[in-house]
Design a protein around this motif. Structure first.
Motif, short mmCIF file in Angstrom:
data_model
loop_
_atom_site.label_atom_id
_atom_site.label_comp_id
_atom_site.label_asym_id
_atom_site.label_seq_id
_atom_site.Cartn_x
_atom_site.Cartn_y
_atom_site.Cartn_z
N TYR A 1 0.85 -1.19 0.00
CA TYR A 1 0.00 0.00 0.00
C TYR A 1 0.89 1.25 0.00
O TYR A 1 2.05 1.20 0.44
N THR A 2 0.32 2.35 -0.47
CA THR A 2 0.98 3.65 -0.42
C THR A 2 0.24 4.54 0.57
O THR A 2 -0.98 4.71 0.47
N LEU A 3 0.99 5.10 1.51
CA LEU A 3 0.43 6.02 2.50
C LEU A 3 0.53 7.45 2.00
O LEU A 3 1.61 7.91 1.61
N LEU A 4 -0.59 8.15 2.02
CA LEU A 4 -0.65 9.57 1.66
C LEU A 4 -1.39 10.32 2.75
O LEU A 4 -2.41 9.85 3.25
N MET A 5 -0.88 11.50 3.11
CA MET A 5 -1.60 12.43 3.98
C MET A 5 -1.58 13.79 3.32
O MET A 5 -0.50 14.35 3.06
N VAL A 6 -2.76 14.33 3.01
CA VAL A 6 -2.86 15.56 2.23
C VAL A 6 -3.83 16.53 2.90
O VAL A 6 -4.66 16.15 3.72
N TRP B 1 2.65 13.93 3.96
CA TRP B 1 3.29 12.65 4.33
C TRP B 1 3.16 11.70 3.16
O TRP B 1 2.10 11.61 2.51
N LEU B 2 4.23 10.95 2.88
CA LEU B 2 4.22 9.97 1.79
C LEU B 2 5.14 8.82 2.15
O LEU B 2 6.30 9.03 2.53
N GLN B 3 4.61 7.60 2.03
CA GLN B 3 5.40 6.39 2.26
C GLN B 3 4.88 5.29 1.34
O GLN B 3 3.82 4.72 1.58
N PRO B 4 5.61 4.97 0.26
CA PRO B 4 5.16 3.88 -0.62
C PRO B 4 5.62 2.52 -0.10
O PRO B 4 6.45 2.41 0.81
N ASN B 5 5.05 1.47 -0.70
CA ASN B 5 5.47 0.08 -0.46
C ASN B 5 5.35 -0.30 1.02
O ASN B 5 6.29 -0.81 1.64
N VAL B 6 4.17 -0.06 1.59
CA VAL B 6 3.90 -0.45 2.98
C VAL B 6 3.28 -1.84 2.97
O VAL B 6 2.17 -2.02 2.46
N PRO B 7 3.97 -2.87 3.48
CA PRO B 7 3.40 -4.24 3.46
C PRO B 7 2.38 -4.43 4.59
O PRO B 7 2.66 -4.13 5.75
N LEU B 8 1.22 -4.94 4.23
CA LEU B 8 0.16 -5.17 5.20
C LEU B 8 -0.48 -6.53 4.95
O LEU B 8 -0.67 -6.95 3.80
N SER B 9 -0.84 -7.19 6.05
CA SER B 9 -1.61 -8.43 5.99
C SER B 9 -2.42 -8.54 7.27
O SER B 9 -2.34 -7.67 8.14
N ALA B 10 -3.18 -9.60 7.40
CA ALA B 10 -4.02 -9.77 8.58
C ALA B 10 -3.21 -9.90 9.85
O ALA B 10 -3.67 -9.53 10.93
N THR B 11 -2.00 -10.42 9.75
CA THR B 11 -1.16 -10.63 10.93
C THR B 11 -0.10 -9.55 11.11
O THR B 11 0.82 -9.72 11.92
N SER B 12 -0.21 -8.44 10.38
CA SER B 12 0.77 -7.35 10.53
C SER B 12 0.61 -6.70 11.89
O SER B 12 -0.48 -6.66 12.47
#
Length: 378
Positions: free
Chosen positions: A228-233, A251-262
Motif C-alpha cells: 500500500y501507499t500512505l498519503l496524507m494531504v 506525508w508519503l510512504q510507498p510500499n507499505v506491506p500489510l496483511s491480517a497478521t501485521s
C-alpha cells in the motif's frame, strides 16, 4: 502532686424535639448517618492478547435448562460442520482451480463451525482476536461493516466532500484508525506519560496535538501480504494565483506491506517523504486532513519530495502515474483543524518561512472619490 487526666471525647446522641417529648434517634438511623459509604464501582479487568483470560460460563450447569440445551445444539452443529470439513479436505482435487474453490469452501465451513461458539465471540469482543483465524477475521470485519464504524467514516468523507475533492471514489476494504496525543488543559500541564486518544472521523483537533506523526492502527482482512501507499494531504491550502485552493502533501510512504497478521500500529512510516505537521493558515476556514492507504499492483519507485515541492500535489495524477488500484479497496481517515498559536512556530521552525495571513478582500469604497474632493468651492 496533681494528677493529669486526659479528656476523652464521648459521642453525644442528638435528640429531636417534638411537641411534648424529646426522642432519641434510632440506632440504625444513627449508624447510617455516621457511616456514609461510597457506592462501589465494579472495575473491569484488563483483558487483551497480552493478558488473555479464558471464557467461563455465565450460568452454572443446571441453573437454566434452556441455556444448557442451546449450548448443546451449538456444539453439535459445530461438530457436524467439522466432520464435513474433514470430509471435504479428503476429497480435494489436484486441479488448481478446483483447489482454489475448495479452499474458499473450507474457509466458509471453518467459519460456520465456530462463529456461534460463545467462547470465540467472547474472546473477539474482549480484544483477544487471533487474526490468523478465519472466524476471528470474519467477526471483526462484520462488526466493522455493520455496527456503524464504516458508515460513520463514509458519511464524514462524503459530507465534507473529500470525495471528489481529493479522490474520485473510495471503497474501503480495511479498517484504518488514527490516534493522536490527548489535548491537555492549562491546569494539567504537568510532566508525565503522553496518552494517545482514538480520533473520530471528521472531528476537530488542535495543531499542537498533531506536531508529531500519528499512530496508524489497521484491521486487515486478507492473509496474503499486499503493498500500500500512505498519503496524507490537505486539500484546503489557498492558491492565490488562481483564486482557489490546492493540495498540500504532508506525508508519503510507498510500499507499505500489510496483511491480517501485521503489527499494529504500523511501524517505519517516516522513511520516505517525512511528516510535516498540519499548519492551517490564519484567516482560512477549517482544513480537511486526509490519510489514505491506497493499494498497489506492484512495488513502485517514488522520488522523495522536498518541502518546496509539496504544494500543488495532485492525488489523481499520482494514482494514474503509479497505477494504484482504487477498485481493490484500501483505507482512509480524515479530521479537521483550524489556526491556533502553534501554527507560527511550525512555519518558523519546520518550514523556515513566514506565516501567511489571509482574510476577506476589502470592500470597495464607493465614496472614496467624493472624499478626496474639496468640500468648498474656490
Amino acid at each position: 502532686m496533681l494528677s493529669c487526666r486526659r479528656l476523652l471525647r464521648v459521642p453525644v446522641a442528638r435528640f429531636a424535639r417534638t411537641n411534648s417529648t424529646v426522642q432519641a434517634p434510632e440506632p440504625e438511623a444513627a449508624a447510617e448517618t455516621t457511616k456514609k459509604r461510597r457506592p462501589y464501582k465494579p472495575r473491569r479487568p484488563n483483558i487483551s492478547r497480552d493478558r488473555p483470560r479464558e471464557w467461563h460460563r455465565p450460568l452454572a450447569f443446571g441453573v437454566l435448562p434452556a441455556y444448557d440445551e442451546a449450548l448443546k445444539y451449538i456444539k453439535a452443529d459445530s461438530e457436524a460442520l467439522e466432520a464435513v470439513l474433514v470430509k471435504t479436505k479428503a476429497n480435494a482435487d489436484v486441479n488448481m482451480e478446483a483447489v482454489q474453490e475448495m479452499e474458499k469452501k473450507l474457509e466458509i465451513l471453518q467459519i460456520q463451525s465456530q462463529v456461534n461458539l460463545p467462547e470465540v465471540r467472547w474472546k473477539v469482543k474482549n480484544g483477544m482476536a487471533d487474526m490468523s483465524k478465519a472466524v476471528d477475521r470474519h467477526i471483526i470485519e462484520k462488526r466493522w461493516r455493520e455496527e456503524g464504524h464504516l458508515d460513520e467514516l463514509m458519511e464524514r468523507i462524503h459530507q465534507m466532500f473529500v470525495v471528489p475533492d481529493v479522490i474520485p471514489y473510495l471503497r474501503p476494504s480495511l479498517d484504518l484508525r488514527v490516534t493522536y496525543p490527548q489535548a491537555r488543559r492549562t491546569s494539567q500541564q504537568q510532566p508525565g506519560k503522553t496518552q494517545h486518544m482514538l480520533v473520530e472521523p471528521g472531528t476537530f483537533l488542535l495543531p499542537e496535538q498533531t506536531t508529531k506523526p500519528p499512530k496508524l492502527h489497521t484491521s486487515v482482512f486478507h492473509t496474503d501480504t499486499r503493498l500500500y501507499t500512505l498519503l496524507m494531504v490537505d486539500p484546503d491550502v489557498p492558491d492565490e494565483a488562481n483564486g482557489t485552493f490546492q493540495i498540500y502533501l504532508h506525508w508519503l510512504q510507498p510500499n507499505v506491506p500489510l496483511s491480517a497478521t501485521s503489527s499494529s500500529p504500523i511501524a517505519d512510516l517516516n522513511g520516505h517523504t517525512e511528516y510535516i505537521p498540519p499548519h492551517p493558515q490564519k484567516g482560512t476556514p477549517y482544513h480537511r486532513y486526509t490519510v489514505l492507504l491506497l493499494p498497489q499492483k506492484a512495488p513502485i519507485s517514488v522520488p522523495v519530495l522536498e518541502k518546496d515541492q509539496r504544494c500543488g500535489f495532485s492525488v489523481r495524477d499520482f494514482i494514474e502515474k503509479y497505477e494504484l488500484d482504487l477498485s481493490a479497496g484500501g483505507g482512509a481517515f480524515m479530521w479537521r483543524e483550524v489556526w491556533s498559536d502553534t501554527v507560527p512556530t511550525i512555519f518558523r521552525e519546520i518550514l523556515g518561512s513566514e506565516e501567511p495571513k489571509y482574510g476577506r478582500p476589502p470592500r470597495p469604497d464607493r465614496y472614496a472619490e467624493a472624499r478626496a474632493r474639496s468640500k468648498y468651492f474656490k
